[in-house]
Design a protein around this motif. Structure first.
Motif, PDB file in Angstrom:
ATOM      1  N   ALA A  74       0.789  -1.218  -0.095  1.00  0.00           N
ATOM      2  CA  ALA A  74       0.198  -0.042   0.192  1.00  0.00           C
ATOM      3  C   ALA A  74       0.820   1.204  -0.042  1.00  0.00           C
ATOM      4  N   SER A  75       2.117   1.423   0.710  1.00  0.00           N
ATOM      5  CA  SER A  75       2.851   2.407   0.915  1.00  0.00           C
ATOM      6  C   SER A  75       3.416   2.638  -0.489  1.00  0.00           C
ATOM      7  N   ALA A  76       4.095   1.650  -1.220  1.00  0.00           N
ATOM      8  CA  ALA A  76       4.464   1.669  -2.189  1.00  0.00           C
ATOM      9  C   ALA A  76       3.794   2.266  -3.559  1.00  0.00           C
ATOM     10  N   ILE A  77       2.594   1.643  -3.724  1.00  0.00           N
ATOM     11  CA  ILE A  77       1.590   2.320  -4.600  1.00  0.00           C
ATOM     12  C   ILE A  77       1.276   3.617  -4.352  1.00  0.00           C
ATOM     13  N   ALA A  78       1.025   4.043  -2.999  1.00  0.00           N
ATOM     14  CA  ALA A  78       0.646   5.259  -2.783  1.00  0.00           C
ATOM     15  C   ALA A  78       1.705   6.453  -3.260  1.00  0.00           C
ATOM     16  N   ALA A  79       2.953   5.853  -2.736  1.00  0.00           N
ATOM     17  CA  ALA A  79       4.116   6.850  -3.058  1.00  0.00           C
ATOM     18  C   ALA A  79       4.577   7.013  -4.435  1.00  0.00           C
ATOM     19  N   MET A  80       4.454   5.879  -5.206  1.00  0.00           N
ATOM     20  CA  MET A  80       4.687   6.151  -6.696  1.00  0.00           C
ATOM     21  C   MET A  80       3.462   6.011  -7.398  1.00  0.00           C
ATOM     22  N   GLY A  81       2.439   5.936  -7.294  1.00  0.00           N
ATOM     23  CA  GLY A  81       1.228   6.219  -7.976  1.00  0.00           C
ATOM     24  C   GLY A  81       0.975   4.812  -9.053  1.00  0.00           C
ATOM     25  N   GLY A  82       1.469   3.574  -8.541  1.00  0.00           N
ATOM     26  CA  GLY A  82       1.338   2.450  -9.165  1.00  0.00           C
ATOM     27  C   GLY A  82       2.556   1.638  -8.822  1.00  0.00           C
ATOM     28  N   LEU A  83       2.818   0.486  -9.463  1.00  0.00           N
ATOM     29  CA  LEU A  83       3.964  -0.400  -9.662  1.00  0.00           C
ATOM     30  C   LEU A  83       4.243  -1.047 -10.709  1.00  0.00           C
ATOM     31  N   ASP A  84       5.415  -1.031 -11.155  1.00  0.00           N
ATOM     32  CA  ASP A  84       5.954  -1.646 -12.474  1.00  0.00           C
ATOM     33  C   ASP A  84       6.629  -3.137 -12.172  1.00  0.00           C
ATOM     34  N   ILE A  85       7.602  -2.849 -11.240  1.00  0.00           N
ATOM     35  CA  ILE A  85       8.304  -3.937 -10.973  1.00  0.00           C
ATOM     36  C   ILE A  85       8.546  -4.278  -9.459  1.00  0.00           C
ATOM     37  N   LEU A  86       8.311  -5.488  -9.098  1.00  0.00           N
ATOM     38  CA  LEU A  86       8.158  -6.006  -7.523  1.00  0.00           C
ATOM     39  C   LEU A  86       9.522  -6.975  -7.463  1.00  0.00           C
ATOM     40  N   VAL A  87      10.808  -6.603  -6.657  1.00  0.00           N
ATOM     41  CA  VAL A  87      11.908  -7.106  -6.530  1.00  0.00           C
ATOM     42  C   VAL A  87      12.022  -7.901  -4.920  1.00  0.00           C
ATOM     43  N   ASN A  88      11.556  -9.107  -5.028  1.00  0.00           N
ATOM     44  CA  ASN A  88      11.484  -9.884  -4.004  1.00  0.00           C
ATOM     45  C   ASN A  88      12.834 -10.180  -3.382  1.00  0.00           C
ATOM     46  N   ASN A  89      13.299  -9.220  -2.769  1.00  0.00           N
ATOM     47  CA  ASN A  89      15.086  -9.662  -1.894  1.00  0.00           C
ATOM     48  C   ASN A  89      15.256  -9.675  -0.657  1.00  0.00           C
ATOM     49  N   ALA A  90      14.135  -9.542   0.177  1.00  0.00           N
ATOM     50  CA  ALA A  90      14.277  -9.669   1.729  1.00  0.00           C
ATOM     51  C   ALA A  90      14.688 -11.228   2.006  1.00  0.00           C
ATOM     52  N   GLY A  91      15.492 -11.414   2.747  1.00  0.00           N
ATOM     53  CA  GLY A  91      15.916 -12.634   3.018  1.00  0.00           C
ATOM     54  C   GLY A  91      16.231 -12.949   4.537  1.00  0.00           C
ATOM     55  N   ALA A  92      16.313 -14.320   5.153  1.00  0.00           N
ATOM     56  CA  ALA A  92      16.746 -14.683   5.974  1.00  0.00           C
ATOM     57  C   ALA A  92      17.446 -16.002   6.353  1.00  0.00           C
ATOM     58  N   VAL A  93      18.434 -16.045   7.173  1.00  0.00           N
ATOM     59  CA  VAL A  93      19.244 -17.317   6.920  1.00  0.00           C
ATOM     60  C   VAL A  93      19.821 -17.842   8.418  1.00  0.00           C
ATOM     61  N   ARG A  94      19.958 -19.105   8.535  1.00  0.00           N
ATOM     62  CA  ARG A  94      20.585 -19.562   9.910  1.00  0.00           C
ATOM     63  C   ARG A  94      21.325 -21.015   9.346  1.00  0.00           C
ATOM     64  N   ALA A  95      22.682 -20.950   9.378  1.00  0.00           N
ATOM     65  CA  ALA A  95      23.163 -22.246   8.933  1.00  0.00           C
ATOM     66  C   ALA A  95      23.673 -23.099  10.280  1.00  0.00           C
ATOM     67  N   GLY A  96      23.842 -24.481   9.866  1.00  0.00           N
ATOM     68  CA  GLY A  96      24.433 -25.313  10.934  1.00  0.00           C
ATOM     69  C   GLY A  96      23.480 -26.511  10.932  1.00  0.00           C
TER      70      GLY A  96
END
Length: 268
Positions: A74-96
Protein backbone atom coordinates in the motif's frame (compact mmCIF):
# COMPACT_ATOMS: atom_id res chain seq x y z
CA UNK A 1 12.30 -3.55 -20.43
CA UNK A 2 13.00 0.17 -20.38
CA UNK A 3 13.99 0.97 -16.79
CA UNK A 4 13.75 4.75 -16.93
CA UNK A 5 10.60 5.90 -15.18
CA UNK A 6 9.63 2.45 -13.94
CA UNK A 7 8.10 2.26 -10.45
CA UNK A 8 10.05 -0.34 -8.50
CA UNK A 9 9.47 -1.82 -5.04
CA UNK A 10 12.48 -3.54 -3.44
CA UNK A 11 11.99 -5.57 -0.27
CA UNK A 12 15.09 -5.80 1.89
CA UNK A 13 16.15 -2.64 0.10
CA UNK A 14 17.96 -0.93 2.96
CA UNK A 15 21.19 -2.93 2.67
CA UNK A 16 23.08 -5.55 0.72
CA UNK A 17 21.97 -6.59 -2.75
CA UNK A 18 18.71 -4.65 -2.42
CA UNK A 19 20.42 -1.34 -1.71
CA UNK A 20 23.04 -1.99 -4.39
CA UNK A 21 20.25 -2.65 -6.89
CA UNK A 22 18.55 0.58 -5.82
CA UNK A 23 21.69 2.55 -6.67
CA UNK A 24 21.96 0.96 -10.12
CA UNK A 25 18.25 1.48 -10.81
CA UNK A 26 18.37 5.09 -9.61
CA UNK A 27 21.24 5.78 -12.01
CA UNK A 28 19.06 4.43 -14.82
CA UNK A 29 16.14 6.71 -13.96
CA UNK A 30 13.79 4.43 -12.02
CA UNK A 31 11.40 5.48 -9.27
CA UNK A 32 12.13 3.53 -6.10
CA UNK A 33 10.41 2.42 -2.93
CA UNK A 34 12.43 0.50 -0.34
CA UNK A 35 11.33 -1.58 2.61
CA UNK A 36 13.21 -3.21 5.45
CA UNK A 37 12.54 -4.21 9.03
CA UNK A 38 14.71 -1.53 10.65
CA UNK A 39 13.34 1.99 10.41
CA UNK A 40 16.75 3.60 10.96
CA UNK A 41 18.31 1.57 8.14
CA UNK A 42 15.47 2.41 5.75
CA UNK A 43 15.77 6.12 6.56
CA UNK A 44 19.53 5.99 6.01
CA UNK A 45 19.15 4.18 2.68
CA UNK A 46 16.52 6.64 1.43
CA UNK A 47 18.73 9.57 2.49
CA UNK A 48 21.75 8.01 0.75
CA UNK A 49 19.81 7.51 -2.49
CA UNK A 50 18.25 10.95 -2.13
CA UNK A 51 21.64 12.42 -2.97
CA UNK A 52 21.37 11.00 -6.50
CA UNK A 53 17.60 10.93 -7.15
CA UNK A 54 14.46 12.66 -5.96
CA UNK A 55 12.37 9.61 -6.85
CA UNK A 56 12.92 7.47 -3.76
CA UNK A 57 10.90 6.73 -0.63
CA UNK A 58 10.60 3.89 1.84
CA UNK A 59 8.97 2.47 4.92
CA UNK A 60 9.85 0.06 7.71
CA UNK A 61 7.91 -3.18 7.39
CA UNK A 62 8.44 -6.90 7.99
CA UNK A 63 7.31 -8.75 4.87
CA UNK A 64 7.34 -11.95 6.90
CA UNK A 65 4.04 -10.78 8.44
CA UNK A 66 0.64 -10.15 6.89
CA UNK A 67 0.58 -6.60 8.26
CA UNK A 68 4.07 -5.91 6.95
CA UNK A 69 3.19 -7.08 3.44
CA UNK A 70 0.02 -4.98 3.38
CA UNK A 71 1.94 -1.92 4.59
CA UNK A 72 4.71 -2.51 2.07
CA UNK A 73 2.44 -2.76 -0.96
CA UNK A 74 0.00 0.00 0.00
CA UNK A 75 2.79 2.44 0.88
CA UNK A 76 4.70 1.73 -2.35
CA UNK A 77 1.67 2.19 -4.59
CA UNK A 78 0.63 5.36 -2.77
CA UNK A 79 4.13 6.85 -3.00
CA UNK A 80 4.74 6.00 -6.68
CA UNK A 81 1.21 6.05 -8.06
CA UNK A 82 1.40 2.42 -9.14
CA UNK A 83 3.86 -0.45 -9.50
CA UNK A 84 5.78 -1.78 -12.49
CA UNK A 85 8.41 -4.05 -10.91
CA UNK A 86 8.37 -5.99 -7.64
CA UNK A 87 11.78 -7.15 -6.40
CA UNK A 88 11.43 -9.89 -3.78
CA UNK A 89 14.85 -9.51 -2.17
CA UNK A 90 14.32 -9.73 1.61
CA UNK A 91 15.92 -12.82 3.08
CA UNK A 92 16.75 -14.69 6.27
CA UNK A 93 19.35 -17.38 6.92
CA UNK A 94 20.53 -19.62 9.75
CA UNK A 95 23.24 -22.17 8.96
CA UNK A 96 24.27 -25.24 10.92
CA UNK A 97 23.27 -28.85 11.42
CA UNK A 98 19.54 -29.31 11.05
CA UNK A 99 19.13 -30.77 14.51
CA UNK A 100 20.83 -27.70 15.99
CA UNK A 101 18.52 -25.19 14.29
CA UNK A 102 15.60 -24.06 16.45
CA UNK A 103 12.07 -24.50 15.13
CA UNK A 104 11.41 -20.76 15.20
CA UNK A 105 14.54 -20.19 13.09
CA UNK A 106 13.37 -22.77 10.55
CA UNK A 107 9.94 -21.16 10.38
CA UNK A 108 11.45 -17.68 9.98
CA UNK A 109 13.51 -18.78 6.97
CA UNK A 110 10.51 -20.38 5.31
CA UNK A 111 8.24 -17.41 6.05
CA UNK A 112 10.67 -14.73 4.87
CA UNK A 113 12.41 -16.56 2.02
CA UNK A 114 9.43 -18.37 0.51
CA UNK A 115 5.99 -17.58 1.91
CA UNK A 116 6.44 -13.78 1.95
CA UNK A 117 7.48 -13.49 -1.73
CA UNK A 118 4.61 -15.72 -2.82
CA UNK A 119 1.98 -13.78 -0.89
CA UNK A 120 3.41 -10.35 -1.73
CA UNK A 121 3.52 -11.27 -5.41
CA UNK A 122 -0.08 -12.48 -5.30
CA UNK A 123 -1.17 -9.20 -3.73
CA UNK A 124 0.87 -7.13 -6.20
CA UNK A 125 -0.32 -8.78 -9.42
CA UNK A 126 -3.29 -6.45 -10.05
CA UNK A 127 -0.99 -3.41 -9.83
CA UNK A 128 1.66 -5.08 -11.99
CA UNK A 129 -0.96 -5.85 -14.64
CA UNK A 130 -2.54 -2.39 -14.55
CA UNK A 131 -0.33 -0.67 -17.12
CA UNK A 132 1.04 -3.76 -18.87
CA UNK A 133 4.69 -4.72 -19.00
CA UNK A 134 5.08 -5.54 -15.30
CA UNK A 135 7.79 -7.73 -13.82
CA UNK A 136 8.51 -9.80 -10.72
CA UNK A 137 12.17 -10.30 -9.77
CA UNK A 138 12.82 -13.07 -7.26
CA UNK A 139 16.27 -12.94 -5.67
CA UNK A 140 16.94 -16.54 -4.70
CA UNK A 141 20.45 -17.97 -4.26
CA UNK A 142 22.95 -20.14 -6.06
CA UNK A 143 22.23 -22.60 -3.25
CA UNK A 144 18.92 -23.26 -5.03
CA UNK A 145 20.97 -24.78 -7.86
CA UNK A 146 23.63 -26.51 -5.76
CA UNK A 147 22.42 -27.28 -2.24
CA UNK A 148 25.17 -27.06 0.36
CA UNK A 149 25.49 -28.93 3.65
CA UNK A 150 24.40 -27.12 6.80
CA UNK A 151 21.98 -24.92 4.82
CA UNK A 152 19.19 -27.49 4.45
CA UNK A 153 16.22 -25.25 5.27
CA UNK A 154 17.63 -22.18 3.54
CA UNK A 155 18.33 -24.25 0.42
CA UNK A 156 14.81 -25.68 0.51
CA UNK A 157 13.23 -22.23 0.78
CA UNK A 158 15.37 -20.71 -1.98
CA UNK A 159 14.82 -23.68 -4.30
CA UNK A 160 11.10 -23.35 -3.59
CA UNK A 161 11.24 -19.67 -4.55
CA UNK A 162 13.06 -20.53 -7.77
CA UNK A 163 10.42 -23.12 -8.71
CA UNK A 164 7.66 -20.67 -7.77
CA UNK A 165 9.16 -18.15 -10.17
CA UNK A 166 9.49 -20.69 -12.97
CA UNK A 167 5.89 -21.83 -12.60
CA UNK A 168 4.55 -18.29 -12.29
CA UNK A 169 6.49 -17.15 -15.36
CA UNK A 170 4.72 -19.82 -17.38
CA UNK A 171 1.38 -19.05 -15.74
CA UNK A 172 1.66 -15.36 -16.67
CA UNK A 173 3.16 -15.87 -20.14
CA UNK A 174 1.32 -13.69 -22.64
CA UNK A 175 -0.42 -11.69 -19.91
CA UNK A 176 1.98 -8.76 -19.66
CA UNK A 177 3.85 -9.75 -16.49
CA UNK A 178 7.31 -11.34 -16.73
CA UNK A 179 9.17 -13.20 -13.96
CA UNK A 180 12.96 -13.13 -13.60
CA UNK A 181 14.84 -15.34 -11.13
CA UNK A 182 18.24 -14.23 -9.85
CA UNK A 183 20.74 -16.68 -8.34
CA UNK A 184 23.48 -14.73 -6.51
CA UNK A 185 26.47 -16.70 -5.27
CA UNK A 186 28.17 -15.70 -2.02
CA UNK A 187 27.90 -11.91 -1.89
CA UNK A 188 29.64 -9.39 0.35
CA UNK A 189 26.64 -8.08 2.28
CA UNK A 190 25.68 -7.58 5.95
CA UNK A 191 23.78 -10.87 5.69
CA UNK A 192 27.12 -12.68 5.33
CA UNK A 193 28.88 -10.85 8.15
CA UNK A 194 28.48 -13.70 10.66
CA UNK A 195 29.85 -16.41 8.36
CA UNK A 196 33.48 -17.42 8.95
CA UNK A 197 33.80 -19.60 5.83
CA UNK A 198 36.65 -18.30 3.69
CA UNK A 199 38.85 -18.89 0.65
CA UNK A 200 40.75 -21.67 2.40
CA UNK A 201 37.74 -23.93 1.76
CA UNK A 202 36.88 -22.40 -1.59
CA UNK A 203 34.31 -19.92 -0.30
CA UNK A 204 34.56 -16.40 -1.70
CA UNK A 205 32.30 -13.35 -1.79
CA UNK A 206 31.39 -11.24 -4.81
CA UNK A 207 30.84 -7.47 -4.44
CA UNK A 208 27.16 -6.57 -4.07
CA UNK A 209 27.54 -3.89 -6.74
CA UNK A 210 28.54 -6.49 -9.36
CA UNK A 211 25.59 -8.71 -8.49
CA UNK A 212 23.20 -5.75 -8.59
CA UNK A 213 24.49 -4.59 -11.98
CA UNK A 214 23.98 -8.06 -13.42
CA UNK A 215 20.43 -8.35 -12.10
CA UNK A 216 19.48 -4.92 -13.42
CA UNK A 217 20.98 -5.84 -16.80
CA UNK A 218 18.75 -8.92 -16.67
CA UNK A 219 15.70 -6.76 -15.98
CA UNK A 220 16.55 -4.54 -18.93
CA UNK A 221 16.95 -7.60 -21.18
CA UNK A 222 13.75 -9.32 -19.97
CA UNK A 223 15.94 -12.27 -19.01
CA UNK A 224 14.52 -15.45 -17.52
CA UNK A 225 17.38 -15.87 -15.06
CA UNK A 226 20.62 -14.35 -13.84
CA UNK A 227 23.16 -16.80 -12.41
CA UNK A 228 26.24 -15.46 -10.65
CA UNK A 229 29.47 -17.13 -9.59
CA UNK A 230 31.54 -17.31 -12.77
CA UNK A 231 32.95 -20.41 -14.53
CA UNK A 232 33.61 -22.27 -11.27
CA UNK A 233 29.99 -21.98 -10.23
CA UNK A 234 28.81 -23.06 -13.68
CA UNK A 235 31.10 -26.09 -13.47
CA UNK A 236 29.68 -26.96 -10.06
CA UNK A 237 26.12 -26.67 -11.37
CA UNK A 238 27.01 -28.97 -14.24
CA UNK A 239 28.65 -31.49 -11.94
CA UNK A 240 25.65 -31.45 -9.61
CA UNK A 241 23.43 -32.29 -12.58
CA UNK A 242 25.65 -34.91 -14.22
CA UNK A 243 27.44 -36.57 -11.29
CA UNK A 244 25.98 -35.42 -7.95
CA UNK A 245 27.82 -38.16 -6.05
CA UNK A 246 31.13 -36.60 -7.09
CA UNK A 247 30.01 -33.32 -5.60
CA UNK A 248 28.94 -35.16 -2.44
CA UNK A 249 32.52 -36.42 -2.15
CA UNK A 250 33.91 -32.93 -2.70
CA UNK A 251 31.81 -31.57 0.16
CA UNK A 252 32.75 -34.54 2.33
CA UNK A 253 36.43 -33.62 1.99
CA UNK A 254 35.82 -30.12 3.41
CA UNK A 255 32.84 -30.88 5.66
CA UNK A 256 34.49 -30.37 9.08
CA UNK A 257 36.06 -27.05 8.06
CA UNK A 258 32.92 -25.94 6.26
CA UNK A 259 30.71 -26.71 9.25
CA UNK A 260 33.03 -24.79 11.54
CA UNK A 261 33.03 -21.83 9.18
CA UNK A 262 29.28 -21.53 8.63
CA UNK A 263 27.89 -22.58 12.01
CA UNK A 264 27.95 -18.96 13.18
CA UNK A 265 26.07 -17.74 10.08
CA UNK A 266 22.83 -16.20 11.28
CA UNK A 267 20.83 -13.32 9.82
CA UNK A 268 17.19 -13.56 10.79
Amino acid sequence: MEIKGKRILITGGSSGIGLAMAHVLAARGAQLFLTGRRADAVRAAVAELGRVTTHVAGTAADVGTEEGRATTLASAIAAMGGLDILVNNAGAVRAGRLEHIAEDEIRTMIEVDLVAPILLTRAALPALRADGGGMVVNVTSAIALVAMPFYATYAAAKAGLASFGEALRRELKGEGVHVLTAYPSGTDTPMMATSRAGPEIGFSLEPAAAVAEAIVDGIAADAISVVRGGPERQAMIGLNRDDPAALDDRFLAIKPAFEKGVSSHRAL
